[in-house]
Design an enzyme around this catalytic site. Structure first.
Site, mmCIF file in Angstrom:
data_model
loop_
_atom_site.group_PDB
_atom_site.id
_atom_site.type_symbol
_atom_site.label_atom_id
_atom_site.label_comp_id
_atom_site.label_asym_id
_atom_site.label_seq_id
_atom_site.Cartn_x
_atom_site.Cartn_y
_atom_site.Cartn_z
ATOM 1 N N ASP A 501 0.860 -1.179 0.000
ATOM 2 C CA ASP A 501 0.000 0.000 0.000
ATOM 3 C C ASP A 501 0.900 1.235 0.000
ATOM 4 O O ASP A 501 2.106 1.139 0.240
ATOM 5 C CB ASP A 501 -0.898 -0.043 1.232
ATOM 6 C CG ASP A 501 -1.829 1.157 1.297
ATOM 7 O OD1 ASP A 501 -2.334 1.564 0.241
ATOM 8 O OD2 ASP A 501 -2.041 1.675 2.405
ATOM 9 N N LYS A 502 0.322 2.384 -0.279
ATOM 10 C CA LYS A 502 1.117 3.612 -0.301
ATOM 11 C C LYS A 502 0.950 4.407 0.982
ATOM 12 O O LYS A 502 1.874 4.545 1.769
ATOM 13 C CB LYS A 502 0.731 4.480 -1.509
ATOM 14 C CG LYS A 502 1.521 5.784 -1.591
ATOM 15 C CD LYS A 502 1.010 6.684 -2.680
ATOM 16 C CE LYS A 502 -0.305 7.341 -2.299
ATOM 17 N NZ LYS A 502 -0.140 8.352 -1.213
ATOM 18 N N LYS A 1081 -6.984 -5.118 -5.464
ATOM 19 C CA LYS A 1081 -5.690 -5.409 -4.866
ATOM 20 C C LYS A 1081 -5.557 -6.905 -4.598
ATOM 21 O O LYS A 1081 -4.541 -7.533 -4.937
ATOM 22 C CB LYS A 1081 -5.517 -4.632 -3.558
ATOM 23 C CG LYS A 1081 -5.397 -3.129 -3.705
ATOM 24 C CD LYS A 1081 -5.175 -2.491 -2.343
ATOM 25 C CE LYS A 1081 -5.026 -0.991 -2.426
ATOM 26 N NZ LYS A 1081 -4.765 -0.393 -1.089
#
Length: 1486
Positions: A501-502, A1081
């Site tokens: 994830d960012k 995702k």
């Protein structure tokens, strides 16, 4: 404003690709494969067709493949249906026209779902893996899918058949059930914790409107219309648990409360009826989303009480997973309006910056968007090594059956030839099946029952080491590494793909204003950075007499941001270890850390403006600062402490407003019509000035416009528009747009040439390394570490290092250590891999970051010096007023700065402004007012109206915002990339934001070829195909694919295109997926896990939106970050910072993999060694099944005498030091290649076991059993000799020959295991019943064979033969099949090479060293303590002398004054350095 940050044009090698020219090559070697990123907005959306893709050959091949695998597909569909049936998963049919929900506050019953004719699902959610009815079946299936467990179950069934077993009926089933029960209980406890978390969420409370009695009365309005109005009675809000909320209920949210279900917004008490929500739990984005009711609903419900009389009916789409789109309609008082995602608040969203909001539940429970994206039936994770173990178990089972069958047949032959002639065995023959079964039971423990149980003990100990590692402890949050499962410890050492994830995982959820370009000058804003004293590697010290590895003093890892701890370096000039350096507040780019930062600071700009307020530069700079303070939607709040707190919908806007505050333009008040600024034009010490600006209009930001504007009236009456947005958008609206476009093209051209040269050099270096690989030993496949050994010879006459020279490392090491040249070569090799290629000498021939090169060096050198002494002539050189007055030069330099900012990973914005005439504004205002009040196409009309006024702008300036990464993220990604781990970034953020972060964290390099897949531009298949050809042809130095969620959804609809897409993703270096939903995702992780064979995937995230991919990956890592603990609670392992992943994988992961592999293969080896002696003995007893060992010793062989050696090896083995593994991440590839345990390694160990079993048996039988003067050569002495030899050999092999990191624990294992065996013999000799007629045990060890010199001599000979054999085989292997471990174990023996490894890894290991885990550092601290004590005593002595002389002065009058001066002169003459040297001298004397 984060959606508008960043330029979509400045990313590496993005060029237009019309039509079929997508595979076209440019003049350089870089192949551009991305679709066009045009400056203008796309006119409309296109959708990919579902027919055959444009690549006909690929489509034909795919169709052929589909025919071949048609049966497999049908079988998979059948299995899926069966699974759904077993798990009670029912496919709900779609509704005819969506779900219809009426706003009825008097309703008391539940609404009926027309799809099922049942009430809508409740709001109860479940994230547990099991339910009460499927827990036991699924767990039994999982436990007995372990082939060893299933094998023992079969053996136990045979054993319980009366008359077949010679070892008892329940000796297998009882421990098997015990161990299986323990494993099931452990899984049950883990799921119970999840159930409790679900229960806590289901029992949360929300305010729900109680059913209202209709008190509406008719009223007449002024225009004669009759309307209804609610009664005066207030609404009744009751607290309800979330699980009791149903579709159609009206829920009230207060500030900072989470939505309990998916809600349709009915009313908001926020300004203009807008509600701001935080959707971090859904998509990971930190910026707030604005939600607003439709115009008709807003008019009908002006306050909460109007809800009871509002006639509204909602039609919503069926539940789905799309977080970014919503389709529906609402009918209010007979008027229908469309519903979009802007009117819906999804479950998990949190109300922010809004006092309150009211919504109606449209979806509940498992039909909410966040639950639709969750993984409803997470798979039970099993290590990939288990599959290989299962195959080995099958081999051993076959071997046991063959061995039993051979012995049975041999018995039949012996019986026919010999048994029939023996009168005492007459009529005693055993039938075929019973003798076969007895042999199977005899040899069944070649697969030890304790295999998995002891492995669990090993893994629990490994978990403890993970939990107790201080290097993975975060003191800020008081969070250690927390392993939540022990099942997959070894997979941490086999990772091939990381899906990250960012927000909150890579970034720190913090935006900082970092740079600004105004009037042709670039300035660095470092008000938030502090001057810190950096400590370098302090756990070691260098000897002054030696100066090796001088090149390594400045390693690549040393460059850090000022607020972060420095990475180590050792200087020969400071041997005491207290090596520190003072770093100023200068900022370093995480994307390009070695790039110089010559920009002047904003404090210098402010000082210049104050001293020269009327120059062209100062005027433009003030206007720019005013634009920062005015062009935003931030709301200020003055706290009781008189500080101002800002409420912003975007962290970008918050950073901009805070930067304006830092530079003297503070927003202190804002309402609907005015903004009040507190300005300090003469500095912070002078009296501030209050200025009030009238807000005329705000044209808000949208993702399509990529800009926002505000029109204000100055205090002097002038009207001005300020506009900010993406530079590609603002550039088109400048007055000098044509000139700006030309300058931008020139800048891009020069930048692309530089990037092309970097790419060419990177390709050349990569091909050179490949050539070195192919030249080493002539092997077809070679590890990265072997390539390391090959590249060590760089610069020599010899082109490569062959195996003989590798062996020479060890030989030279044993004589006198590696040569200085060898050390320098290791240092050179490490530096090549630590420093990614970057051409720093290539500069454009245009003015660069600052206005004048002559002043650049002077001022960049003075950044850390005091500025108060700056002279006026120096101030004049800071700014070139001629450039500031030249609009053409300003534009060129501004866009050059923007290009530089973007390559540093900063998010850029361009500002423009224009002063308006009153008549022009009023004419425009009329059209804009009509657009804002239109009920049809309002958004389009507002956009068109805004575009009319946002023209002919003057360039105001540009900003660069840093989305701060977590500490150590770029360095961690670099090391993971060197470990051959491909990293993907999956985020819900916009494309521009994701790409900027990709640059910052070095996921995208400056010379990367970026392939952007965008369904709006079409030709996705052509882009994918061109990218595959370019990468396969070796024309791309570093490749990255960027795809958004909508494009990915359309790609997955076309099977041929989906196959092509995943073919591309496997080839590229990195993938960035933006605007991805949680289900997307998880789908990406699942597809890579299934499509890329033998790959181990890892997913890491910190929010609820990451749970699905964490559960889908082989290994799930949760970050205990700002988004909560949802991801951490459902993960396999949780850490506090992304950088800890480096040590978790490269060190603990590799150690755990090596330990587990050695434990497994060691267990198989010892069983083969021991039971082959049994098999060889059968020849001497006619294959009758007589055991060489008595039953009690057999039963305790695995538990008492040979369990500790393999367990200790599985717990404490460290084949290489942590510093070596971190300095050379290429060593990690051993786990990816299954180099620790595979079928060939198993066969090698089994060959050793067979050979050593023969040594044991034939030495025992030939030297002792057939010796002429043996006192006792019955079965028991022979068996005891073989048993003793096996116990000693097993312990010696595991703890001496195989364990590299020998410690006191190895000696403990040897003493306990071997000592326990001899103690066992003493107990048998004294306590065993004398009535046994087969094994004469009583007093045998003490009185007969135990006193036989022959018995002991034979045992010694067996042990000696074993040691010689093991040593010879190890020497041959190290000579002709040298491994990476052999090479680096030899390098570690050189203290200076080892220190170089420690320098390269100190960033990950410094915390452990700071805890005093290093003996040398402890010694230095003790020496330093002694010196400090001497210094204190010296000071005390001097103070006593001064005091005595002062007393003498008081007594002696004037003579005392003279004495005081004399003392002062003596004190000044005292040299502190000489005092320290005397202190060290005393220490050395001691």
């Amino acid at each position: 404003m984060d959606e508008g940050a960043g330029s979509s044009r400045r990313q590496p090698h993005w060029t237009d690709q019309p039509g079929d020219d997508s595979a076209r090559k440019t003049d350089d070697t870089i192949v551009t494969v991305s679709p066009a990123i045009a400056y203008a907005e796309p006119t409309g959306k296109t959708k990919l067709g579902k027919g055959p893709i444009a690549l006909q050959n690929y489509d034909t091949w795919l169709q052929t493949t589909e025919k071949r695998w048609g049966l497999k597909k049908r079988l998979a569909i059948y299995m899926e249906r069966t699974t759904k049936f077993i798990l009670r998963i029912k496919d709900t049919p779609p509704s005819k026209d969506g779900r219809h929900i009426e706003l009825d506050t008097s309703r008391t019953g539940k609404l009926i779902d027309e799809r099922t004719n049942q009430p809508y699902v409740t709001n109860w959610i479940r994230s547990t893996r099991y339910s009460a009815w499927n827990f036991l079946p699924r767990q039994l299936f999982a436990q007995f899918s372990k082939l060893a467990n299933f094998y023992f179950l079969c053996v136990a069934i045979l054993q319980m058949i009366p008359g077949l077993s010679t070892t008892g009926s329940y000796t297998t089933i009882a421990p098997l059930l015990f161990f299986v029960t323990l494993s099931i209980a452990k899984e049950g406890y883990d799921d119970l914790r999840r159930y409790r978390l679900d229960k806590a969420e289901n029992n949360r409370e929300a305010h729900v409107l109680e059913p209202q009695i209709d008190h509406a009365v008719p009223q007449s309005s002024l225009d004669g219309e009759v309307s209804t109005s609610a009664s005066v009675a207030p609404l009744t809000w009751a607290l309800k648990k979330w699980q009791h909320i149903h579709v159609g209920d009206v829920v009230k949210l207060k500030r900072d409360e989470a939505a309990p279900a998916d809600l349709l917004l009915l009313h908001s008490t926020g300004e203009n009826g807008v509600a701001f929500v935080e959707t971090m739990a859904l998509d990971g984005e930190t910026n707030l989303k604005s939600k607003q009711t439709t115009a008709s609903l807003n008019k009908a419900i002006e306050n909460e009480e109007d809800i009871t009389v509002c006639d509204a009916k909602v039609v919503a789409e069926d539940p789905n997973q799309d977080l970014y789109n919503f389709e529906g309609r609402i009918t209010v008082n007979g008027k229908t309006a469309p519903l979009t995602v802007n009117e819906v608040i999804f479950r998990g969203s949190i109300l922010r910056n809004t006092p309150g909001a009211v919504g109606m539940v449209t979806y509940s429970g498992e039909e909410c968007r966040i639950r639709m994206n969750a993984n409803k039936n997470p798979r039970i994770k099993a290590p990939a090594l288990q599959a290989l173990v299962n195959k080995i178990v099958i081999v051993i089972v076959i071997f046991v059956l063959v061995l039993a069958l051979f012995n049975t047949v041999a018995y039949q032959i012996w019986s026919n030839r010999t048994e029939d002639d023996l009168w005492y065995l007459e009529n005693q023959s055993v039938p075929f099946f019973p003798i076969l079964t007895s042999f199977i039971i005899m040899f069944n423990t070649m697969i030890p029952l304790s295999l998995y149980v002891s492995l669990e003990i090993v893994k629990l100990a490994q978990m403890w080491f993970l939990f107790g590692d201080i290097d993975m402890y975060d003191p800020a949050s008081n969070t250690p590494c927390e392993p939540r499962t022990s099942t997959i410890n070894e997979e941490l050492g086999q990772i091939s793909y990381i899906f990250s994830d960012k927000t909150g995982t890579l970034t720190d959820n913090s935006m900082k204003f970092r740079k600004v370009s105004v009037a042709g000058a670039a300035w660095l804003h470092d008000a938030d950075l502090e001057t810190t004293q950096k400590k370098r590697l302090i756990h070691k010290k260098r000897s002054k007499g030696k100066k090796p590895l001088r090149k390594s003093v400045r390693s690549a890892n040393e460059v850090q941001t000022p607020v972060e701890p420095s990475t180590p370096a050792l200087d020969n000039e400071k041997p005491e270890g207290e090596d520190t350096e003072v770093s100023g507040s200068k900022w370093q780019s995480s994307a390009r850390p070695r790039k110089n930062q010559p920009e002047l600071r904003t404090v210098d700009m402010l000082r210049y403006i104050q001293r020269k307020p009327f120059t062209p530069f100062s005027k433009k700079a003030r206007l720019f600062l005013l634009a920062l303070a005015l062009c935003h939607t931030v709301l200020p709040e003055v706290q009781e402490s008189e500080t101002t707190k800002f409420m912003a919908s975007s962290p970008d806007e918050l950073a901009l407003v805070q930067a304006a505050q830092d530079m003297g333009f503070l927003v202190i008040k804002r309402d609907v019509h005015t903004i009040t600024l507190k300005i300090s034009p003469h500095g912070s010490d002078a009296e501030p000035i209050m200025e009030t600006y009238e807000i005329l209009d705000v044209i808000e930001f949208t993702s399509k416009r990529k800009r926002m504007s505000i029109i204000v009236r100055f205090p002097d009456g002038r009207i001005s528009i300020f506009c900010k947005g993406a530079d590609s958008i603002i550039m088109q609206r400048l007055k000098l747009a044509t000139l700006a476009n030309k300058k931008m093209v020139d800048i891009e051209s020069r930048a692309n040439k530089r990037k092309s040269m970097e790419a060419q050099h990177a390709i050349a270096r990569k091909s050179e390394q490949m050539e070195r690989k192919s030249s080493v030993g002539g092997r077809r496949s070679m590890t990265l570490s072997q390539a390391a050994r090959a590249s060590i010879t760089l610069g020599r006459k010899s082109a490569s290092i062959n195996r003989a020279s590798l062996g020479g490392i060890g030989r030279s090491s044993s004589i006198g250590g590696p040569s200085q040249q060898r050390r320098d070569e290791v240092d050179q090799w490490l530096r090549e891999r630590e420093n990614d290629f970057d051409i720093e000498s290539i500069e454009e021939n245009t003015p660069l970051q600052t206005p004048r090169q002559s002043g650049l060096n002077r001022f960049s050198m003075a950044l850390s010096e005091a500025r108060s002494s700056m002279q006026m002539e120096d101030m004049e050189e800071m700014v070139d007023e001629g450039v500031a007055a030249d609009e053409s030069a300003v534009i060129e330099r501004c866009f050059q700065h923007i290009n530089d900012f973007a390559t540093e990973g900063l998010r850029t914005l361009l500002y423009g402004n224009r002063f308006l005439d009153e008549d022009e504004y009023l004419a425009w205002k009329k059209g804009y007012l009509d657009a804002t009040t239109s009920l049809v196409d309002r958004a389009r009309l507002i956009e068109e109206s805004g575009d009319l006024i946002e023209q002919d702008l003057e360039l105001t300036g540009a900003t660069a915002i840093e989305d701060k990464l977590q500490q150590g993220v770029p360095e961690a990604i670099d090391k993971l990339r060197r470990a051959n781990i491909k990293m993907w970034m999956l985020t819900g953020d916009k494309r521009e934001t994701a790409i900027n972060i990709g640059h910052s964290c070095r996921l995208i390099k400056d010379y990367s070829t970026v392939t952007v897949l965008d369904h709006e531009n079409g030709d996705v298949d052509q882009s994918i195909g061109a990218a595959i050809l370019a990468i396969s042809g070796g024309h791309v130095a570093h490749s990255v694919v960027v795809v958004d969620g909508q494009t990915l959804a359309q790609i997955t609809e076309i099977e041929a295109l989906e196959f092509l897409f995943y073919d591309l993703t496997v080839l590229v270096d990195s993938v960035i997926c933006c605007r991805a939903s949680p289900s997307q995702k998880a789908s990406l992780v699942k597809n890579i896990r299934k499509r890329v064979k033998k790959s181990i995937t890892l997913a890491i995230g910190d929010g609820a939106n990451d749970i699905a991919m964490i559960q889908e990956a082989h290994v799930g890592i949760g970050i205990t970050g700002k988004e909560g603990l949802q991801a951490a609670r459902t993960s396999d392992y949780s850490i506090a910072q992304f950088r800890f992943l480096t040590k978790l994988l490269l060190v603990h992961g590799r150690w755990n993999y090596i330990r587990t592999c050695k434990y497994i293969v060691g267990t198989f080896w010892k069983e083969m060694l021991f039971y082959l002696t049994q098999a060889l003995y059968q020849r001497s007893v006619g294959y009758t099944g007589t055991s060489l060992h008595e039953s009690a010793s057999l039963a305790t062989f695995n538990t008492l005498f040979t369990s500790l050696p393999v367990i200790f090896m599985g717990v404490f083995e460290k084949d290489l030091a942590a510093s070596t593994l971190l300095a050379v991440p290429e060593l990690y590839t051993k786990g990816q290649r299954n180099g620790g345990f595979n079928f060939y390694i198993y066969l090698g160990w089994m060959f050793m076991a067979s050979s050593e079993a023969m040594i044991v048996y034939y030495c025992m039988f030939g030297l002792y059993g057939e010796a002429p003067f043996t006192a006792d050569n019955s079965i028991f002495p022979l068996g005891s000799l073989a048993f003793t030899a096996c116990v000693i050999l097993i312990n010696a092999k595991m703890q001496i020959f195989e364990m590299h990191s020998k410690s006191i624990m190895a000696l403990t294992s040897l003493v306990l295991s071997i000592g326990a065996w001899f103690l066992w013999n003493l107990l048998l000799s004294t306590l065993y019943a004398p009535t046994n007629k087969i094994y004469y045990i009583r007093s045998a060890f003490l009185r007969t064979f135990g006193r036989s010199l022959t018995w002991w001599a034979t045992l010694l000979l067996v042990i000696t033969s074993f040691c010689v054999f093991e040593t010879a085989i190890a020497a041959l292997r190290a000579t002709f099949w040298t491994t990476d471990e052999d090479t680096f174990q030899q390098l570690e023996k050189d203290a200076l090479v080892k220190r170089r490894f420690e320098e390269a890894s100190a960033g990950e290991l410094q915390a452990g060293w700071d805890r005093g885990s290093n003996k040398e550092r402890d010694q230095e601290e003790r020496v330093r303590g002694v010196v400090e004590g001497l210094r204190r005593r010296e000071e005390e002595r001097r103070e006593r002398e001064v005091g005595e002389m002062l007393r003498n002065r008081d007594e002696g009058g004037d003579e005392g004054g003279v004495g005081k001066k004399q003392v002062e002169r003596e004190v000044e003459r005292e040299d502190l350095e000489s005092m320290f040297s005397r202190g060290f001298g005393r220490v050395r004397e001691e």
